[in-house]
Design a protein around this motif. Structure first.
Motif, PDB file in Angstrom:
ATOM      1  N   ARG A  38       0.862  -1.336  -0.050  1.00  0.00           N
ATOM      2  CA  ARG A  38      -0.320  -0.524  -0.001  1.00  0.00           C
ATOM      3  C   ARG A  38       0.405   1.336   0.104  1.00  0.00           C
ATOM      4  O   ARG A  38       2.478   1.229   0.508  1.00  0.00           O
ATOM      5  N   GLU A  92      -1.450   5.914   2.527  1.00  0.00           N
ATOM      6  CA  GLU A  92      -3.087   5.143   2.750  1.00  0.00           C
ATOM      7  C   GLU A  92      -1.501   4.006   4.176  1.00  0.00           C
ATOM      8  O   GLU A  92      -3.049   4.345   4.833  1.00  0.00           O
ATOM      9  N   ASN A  93      -0.498   4.407   4.062  1.00  0.00           N
ATOM     10  CA  ASN A  93      -0.005   3.822   5.372  1.00  0.00           C
ATOM     11  C   ASN A  93      -0.473   4.418   6.511  1.00  0.00           C
ATOM     12  O   ASN A  93      -0.868   3.908   7.436  1.00  0.00           O
ATOM     13  N   LEU A 123      -4.180   4.590   7.461  1.00  0.00           N
ATOM     14  CA  LEU A 123      -5.355   3.341   7.583  1.00  0.00           C
ATOM     15  C   LEU A 123      -6.617   3.069   8.512  1.00  0.00           C
ATOM     16  O   LEU A 123      -5.809   3.035   9.701  1.00  0.00           O
ATOM     17  N   PRO A 160       4.357   2.483  -3.707  1.00  0.00           N
ATOM     18  CA  PRO A 160       4.201   2.203  -1.812  1.00  0.00           C
ATOM     19  C   PRO A 160       5.465   1.983  -1.070  1.00  0.00           C
ATOM     20  O   PRO A 160       6.756   2.568  -1.831  1.00  0.00           O
TER      21      PRO A 160
END
Length: 542
Positions: free
Chosen positions: A109, A113-114, A117, A152
């Motif tokens: 991800r 996003e991390n 999350l 990512p």
């Protein structure tokens, strides 16, 4: 990164009430106490070091604080309120975030996003991805880091991933961040980058608990320190009031007066009769744990590899045994430079390696003692693929007798033996292969006092019989009881070599604390006092 033990500035937390108070914490596992009356007090706006050797209780304290373990006694107060988290999720929701050595991010991800999350900003009930990316970029820019947050997280270095984990903690309004060995896989430049972020967290009024075994890092970053040993808190101090030598002796639980010894005569005699050089390592390096280690071992001598947990002792031995790839440096066996691409190459050169993790890397629990003991030498016992049972039995009986292995039967599963007897079987396994160099990594870990004495006696006898031994041990008392010389490593580098008369627990601790800069005045005074006492005794005896 600062590479000195100079005092840190006064703690910004001075005079403030604690954000966290853990008092008289107790917990047992299987009836064995893991923590007894352990204490930890941390204020907002400080970086607090939590240190201790392996098994001291640091991780257990953190797990109790974060709800992974339930304490059996004591109290925990956070922001002035009594708390008893039942899960790590409750701890996170209360404002306590933990960043472990193994970073728990979702590698495929994106960075954005991390960071958010499970807490993504929404618009009309849907995730607002533009907002997610904008906020993530702004947060990382506040750390002085400008990266593409849409990529990512796995595409970035470990240091950047640590920053992302920190950003996630900050974005969740964490009041306290726990960093457990977060720098262990970083180089110096990456460590300094991480430290700059940690200092910003401190300046913003957040508390940071910093767990590390690297002394220079502690003095460069931390304001106060709590030292744990054997499940208890043994010291709490500002970093400015505890120098490196005090820190080391407190961690190890050995005072200077207790460790000054005079075994120099025996050691000098052993060194005088040692044989030819068996193995020499020059400038060994393998990022990130080993950066510059050099040592040599001769036949008929035992060399101690000393250093705190995390200094690179185990990693150095693995490089010598071909278990991990060597990036730089050379290994010589019998004066010939060799390349060991695998443990099989090392065994073929006469190396034997008793690993630190007896259960994970040593015993095959479901196999018998007989099969475990002869595992390495099976090829020499087999003819046309069939093991000569009589030869195997003779070897097993010989080592059971010579090492004093206590068991019901050689056919008994090794998992049924005590830890000490399992260790003797593993030692016998390598001796049966008739090695020229024996690498021993924490050979007495997890065994009782009697078994420790047995193993130490066996190692001394092997040395006296002409075997070359390299011994790594956390307990300096055990190391000095066996070794003739000591090579001290710190942060993956050789910082001192102590020969014969130079070697004692105090001089090793001094080298761990100060490297090759020479003994501290305190140690030198202790040695002087010890020599004067010995001379005084001789005069009275005369």
């Amino acid at each position: 990164m600062t590479q000195s033990g100079s005092p840190t500035p006064p703690s910004p937390s001075a005079g403030r009430s604690p954000l966290l108070e853990m008092q008289d914490i107790q917990i047992s596992f299987g009836g064995v106490p893991a923590l007894r009356n352990a204490n930890l007090s941390v204020a907002a706006g400080e970086v607090h070091a939590l240190i201790g050797q392996n098994g001291a209780g640091k991780s257990t304290m953190i797990k109790i604080l974060t709800g992974a373990y339930r304490r059996a006694g004591g109290s925990v107060r956070f922001e002035g309120r009594e708390i008893d988290f039942r899960t790590p999720k409750e701890a996170r929701e209360a404002g306590i975030s933990t960043i472990y050595q193994e970073i728990n991010l979702v590698p495929f991800r994106s960075v954005a996003e991390n960071i958010f999350l499970g807490r993504e900003p929404r618009r009309y009930g849907l995730i607002d991805w533009r907002a997610v990316q904008r906020r993530a970029a702004a947060l990382l820019e506040s750390f002085g880091l400008q990266i593409d947050v849409k990529k990512p997280v796995r595409s970035y270095s470990t240091a950047i991933q640590q920053m992302v984990a920190l950003a996630r903690a900050v974005s969740s309004d964490a009041k306290m961040v726990i960093m457990d060995e977060s720098t262990s896989s970083l180089d110096e430049r990456e460590v300094e980058l991480l430290f700059s972020v940690v200092r910003k967290l401190r300046d913003d009024g957040r508390a940071v608990i910093f767990v590390s075994h690297r002394l220079d890092e502690l003095y460069a970053l931390c304001d106060r320190v709590t030292v744990m040993r054997d499940g208890q808190t043994v010291a709490q101090s500002s970093m400015a009031e505890m120098d490196k030598l005090q820190l080391v002796t407190t961690m190890l639980g050995r005072t200077l007066a207790a460790v000054v010894q005079d075994d120099s005569t025996a050691r000098e005699a052993n060194l005088a009769r040692r044989g030819a050089q068996v193995m020499a390592a020059h400038n060994l390096s393998a990022h990130p744990k080993v950066s510059d280690v050099s040592l040599e071992v001769h036949a008929g001598e035992a060399v101690g590899l000393a250093g705190l947990l995390g200094s690179g002792r185990t990693e150095t031995m693995r490089l010598m045994f071909g278990a991990d790839p060597l990036e730089h440096g050379t290994l010589a066996v019998g004066g010939e430079t060799v390349t060991l691409k695998s443990p099989q190459d090392a065994i073929a050169r006469g190396f034997a390696y008793l690993t630190e993790d007896r259960k994970g890397d040593g015993i095959v629990p479901e196999l018998s003692v007989r099969d475990n003991l002869t595992l390495v030498c099976l090829r020499t016992l087999a003819k046309h693929g069939v093991v000569d049972v009589k030869k195997q039995q003779a070897i097993v009986e010989r080592f059971i007798a010579s090492l004093g292995i206590k068991l019901r039967s050689p056919d008994q599963p090794i998992r049924e033996l005590s830890g000490g007897n399992q260790q003797k079987v593993l030692l016998a396994r390598w001796l049966a292969a008739e090695p020229s160099l024996l690498l021993l990594d924490e050979p007495t870990r997890g065994i009782d006092v009697g078994a420790k004495a047995d193993v130490a006696k066996i190692v001394r006898e092997l040395r006296d019989a002409g075997l070359a031994v390299l011994l790594s041990a956390s307990e300096l008392e055990e190391l000095t009881a066996v070794a003739d010389r000591a090579v001290v490593i710190r942060d993956g580098r050789t910082v001192a070599e102590l020969n014969g008369a130079q070697m004692s627990e105090s001089s090793i601790m001094d080298a761990i604390a100060y490297g090759s800069d020479g003994p501290s005045q305190l140690v030198e005074a202790a040695h002087t006092a010890h020599i004067e006492d010995a001379l005084e005794g001789d005069r009275h005896g005369a």
